[in-house]
Design a protein around this motif. Structure first.
Motif, PDB file in Angstrom:
ATOM      1  N   ALA A  40       0.809  -1.216   0.000  1.00 56.57           N
ATOM      2  CA  ALA A  40       0.000   0.000   0.000  1.00 56.57           C
ATOM      3  C   ALA A  40       0.844   1.269   0.000  1.00 56.57           C
ATOM      4  N   ILE A  41       2.077   1.177   0.470  1.00 59.39           N
ATOM      5  CA  ILE A  41       2.947   2.355   0.474  1.00 59.39           C
ATOM      6  C   ILE A  41       3.073   2.929  -0.931  1.00 59.39           C
ATOM      7  N   GLY A  42       3.206   2.055  -1.922  1.00 57.43           N
ATOM      8  CA  GLY A  42       3.306   2.522  -3.306  1.00 57.43           C
ATOM      9  C   GLY A  42       2.062   3.256  -3.758  1.00 57.43           C
ATOM     10  N   ILE A  43       0.900   2.723  -3.438  1.00 56.50           N
ATOM     11  CA  ILE A  43      -0.368   3.362  -3.826  1.00 56.50           C
ATOM     12  C   ILE A  43      -0.499   4.723  -3.149  1.00 56.50           C
ATOM     13  N   LEU A  44      -0.221   4.766  -1.867  1.00 54.24           N
ATOM     14  CA  LEU A  44      -0.369   6.020  -1.125  1.00 54.24           C
ATOM     15  C   LEU A  44       0.649   7.069  -1.561  1.00 54.24           C
ATOM     16  N   LEU A  45       1.881   6.634  -1.843  1.00 54.28           N
ATOM     17  CA  LEU A  45       2.884   7.592  -2.320  1.00 54.28           C
ATOM     18  C   LEU A  45       2.525   8.139  -3.699  1.00 54.28           C
ATOM     19  N   TRP A  46       1.968   7.294  -4.561  1.00 62.89           N
ATOM     20  CA  TRP A  46       1.538   7.767  -5.874  1.00 62.89           C
ATOM     21  C   TRP A  46       0.445   8.818  -5.714  1.00 62.89           C
ATOM     22  N   VAL A  59      -6.524  18.242  -7.982  1.00 63.74           N
ATOM     23  CA  VAL A  59      -7.887  18.021  -8.459  1.00 63.74           C
ATOM     24  C   VAL A  59      -8.032  16.590  -8.977  1.00 63.74           C
ATOM     25  N   GLN A  60      -7.005  16.096  -9.690  1.00 64.98           N
ATOM     26  CA  GLN A  60      -7.029  14.711 -10.176  1.00 64.98           C
ATOM     27  C   GLN A  60      -7.069  13.721  -9.011  1.00 64.98           C
ATOM     28  N   ALA A  61      -6.242  13.955  -7.997  1.00 67.13           N
ATOM     29  CA  ALA A  61      -6.217  13.063  -6.829  1.00 67.13           C
ATOM     30  C   ALA A  61      -7.565  13.086  -6.115  1.00 67.13           C
ATOM     31  N   ALA A  62      -8.156  14.269  -6.009  1.00 73.04           N
ATOM     32  CA  ALA A  62      -9.478  14.380  -5.376  1.00 73.04           C
ATOM     33  C   ALA A  62     -10.520  13.634  -6.201  1.00 73.04           C
ATOM     34  N   ALA A  63     -10.402  13.692  -7.535  1.00 72.35           N
ATOM     35  CA  ALA A  63     -11.339  12.979  -8.403  1.00 72.35           C
ATOM     36  C   ALA A  63     -11.171  11.466  -8.247  1.00 72.35           C
ATOM     37  N   VAL A  64      -9.920  11.008  -8.113  1.00 67.85           N
ATOM     38  CA  VAL A  64      -9.674   9.582  -7.897  1.00 67.85           C
ATOM     39  C   VAL A  64     -10.313   9.136  -6.591  1.00 67.85           C
ATOM     40  N   MET A  65     -10.219   9.962  -5.567  1.00 66.99           N
ATOM     41  CA  MET A  65     -10.764   9.617  -4.246  1.00 66.99           C
ATOM     42  C   MET A  65     -12.291   9.670  -4.202  1.00 66.99           C
ATOM     43  N   ASP A  66     -12.931  10.193  -5.255  1.00 68.60           N
ATOM     44  CA  ASP A  66     -14.398  10.222  -5.280  1.00 68.60           C
ATOM     45  C   ASP A  66     -15.005   8.858  -5.567  1.00 68.60           C
ATOM     46  N   SER A  67     -14.221   7.936  -6.110  1.00 66.52           N
ATOM     47  CA  SER A  67     -14.721   6.608  -6.465  1.00 66.52           C
ATOM     48  C   SER A  67     -14.942   5.763  -5.204  1.00 66.52           C
ATOM     49  N   ILE A  69     -14.849   2.514  -5.016  1.00 66.21           N
ATOM     50  CA  ILE A  69     -13.836   1.449  -4.989  1.00 66.21           C
ATOM     51  C   ILE A  69     -12.542   1.970  -4.373  1.00 66.21           C
ATOM     52  N   VAL A  70     -12.118   3.147  -4.763  1.00 64.83           N
ATOM     53  CA  VAL A  70     -10.875   3.720  -4.221  1.00 64.83           C
ATOM     54  C   VAL A  70     -11.038   4.017  -2.740  1.00 64.83           C
ATOM     55  N   LYS A  71     -12.178   4.540  -2.346  1.00 64.28           N
ATOM     56  CA  LYS A  71     -12.423   4.799  -0.925  1.00 64.28           C
ATOM     57  C   LYS A  71     -12.389   3.496  -0.132  1.00 64.28           C
ATOM     58  N   PHE A  72     -12.967   2.439  -0.702  1.00 63.02           N
ATOM     59  CA  PHE A  72     -12.958   1.143  -0.032  1.00 63.02           C
ATOM     60  C   PHE A  72     -11.538   0.608   0.099  1.00 63.02           C
ATOM     61  N   ILE A  73     -10.722   0.781  -0.943  1.00 64.26           N
ATOM     62  CA  ILE A  73      -9.326   0.328  -0.907  1.00 64.26           C
ATOM     63  C   ILE A  73      -8.545   1.121   0.142  1.00 64.26           C
ATOM     64  N   VAL A  74      -8.735   2.427   0.168  1.00 60.79           N
ATOM     65  CA  VAL A  74      -8.038   3.265   1.160  1.00 60.79           C
ATOM     66  C   VAL A  74      -8.490   2.891   2.568  1.00 60.79           C
ATOM     67  N   TRP A  75      -9.784   2.627   2.749  1.00 57.81           N
ATOM     68  CA  TRP A  75     -10.272   2.175   4.055  1.00 57.81           C
ATOM     69  C   TRP A  75      -9.622   0.845   4.441  1.00 57.81           C
ATOM     70  N   GLY A  76      -9.513  -0.066   3.495  1.00 57.83           N
ATOM     71  CA  GLY A  76      -8.848  -1.345   3.768  1.00 57.83           C
ATOM     72  C   GLY A  76      -7.392  -1.160   4.143  1.00 57.83           C
ATOM     73  N   ILE A  77      -6.719  -0.258   3.446  1.00 63.49           N
ATOM     74  CA  ILE A  77      -5.312   0.035   3.760  1.00 63.49           C
ATOM     75  C   ILE A  77      -5.192   0.592   5.177  1.00 63.49           C
ATOM     76  N   LEU A  78      -6.049   1.551   5.515  1.00 60.90           N
ATOM     77  CA  LEU A  78      -5.999   2.150   6.853  1.00 60.90           C
ATOM     78  C   LEU A  78      -6.331   1.135   7.942  1.00 60.90           C
ATOM     79  N   THR A  79      -7.271   0.235   7.653  1.00 58.06           N
ATOM     80  CA  THR A  79      -7.625  -0.806   8.620  1.00 58.06           C
ATOM     81  C   THR A  79      -6.471  -1.781   8.811  1.00 58.06           C
ATOM     82  N   ALA A  80      -5.835  -2.178   7.709  1.00 59.32           N
ATOM     83  CA  ALA A  80      -4.679  -3.083   7.795  1.00 59.32           C
ATOM     84  C   ALA A  80      -3.544  -2.417   8.568  1.00 59.32           C
ATOM     85  N   LEU A  81      -3.301  -1.144   8.294  1.00 58.82           N
ATOM     86  CA  LEU A  81      -2.251  -0.417   9.003  1.00 58.82           C
ATOM     87  C   LEU A  81      -2.574  -0.311  10.496  1.00 58.82           C
ATOM     88  N   ALA A  82      -3.829  -0.025  10.815  1.00 61.64           N
ATOM     89  CA  ALA A  82      -4.231   0.079  12.221  1.00 61.64           C
ATOM     90  C   ALA A  82      -4.015  -1.247  12.928  1.00 61.64           C
TER      91      ALA A  82
END
Length: 129
Positions: A40-46, A59-67, A69-82
């Protein structure tokens, strides 16, 4: 020449009958979340690099975060990290002698780690959504 002794050992290949103790599950999940966090470090750094590259990149990064699926992936990453951090702290507390190293204490601290992770996962969900 010596005789070979054939040992008759019980073989259990039915995976549905194997029951892991909670301490084993906690340990296995700690390793899995470590791998997830590493990838996940690679995804988050990108995503960070994109957001910091320019106003248009933000603006592009904010648009990516509107999806969703992406929100679910980021939530999964944060949960795994926690989870990885919580169980890592549990291991450190055991290593330094603040938690007993017996099965009862290990089971109790593993269950407490699971509960703390659920709370942090809910908070991560609130943060992401």
């Amino acid at each position: 020449m010596g005789k070979t002794v054939k040992k008759q050992r019980p073989v259990n290949l039915d995976l549905q009958t194997i029951r892991f103790p909670v301490t084993a599950i906690a340990s296995i999940l700690h390793r899995v979340t470590g791998v997830i966090t590493f990838i996940a470090i690679g995804i988050l750094l990108w995503l960070l690099g994109l957001s910091l590259s320019s106003p248009e990149g933000f603006v592009q990064a904010a648009a990516v975060m509107d999806s969703f699926i992406v929100k679910f992936i980021v939530w999964g990453i944060l949960t795994a990290l926690a989870y990885h951090i919580v169980v890592g702290v549990r291991h450190l507390l055991m290593d330094f002698g603040y938690l007993e190293e017996n099965f009862v204490a290990g089971s109790r601290s593993a269950n407490i780690s699971f509960v703390i992770t659920v709370v942090l996962a809910v908070l991560a969900g609130v943060l992401v959504w």
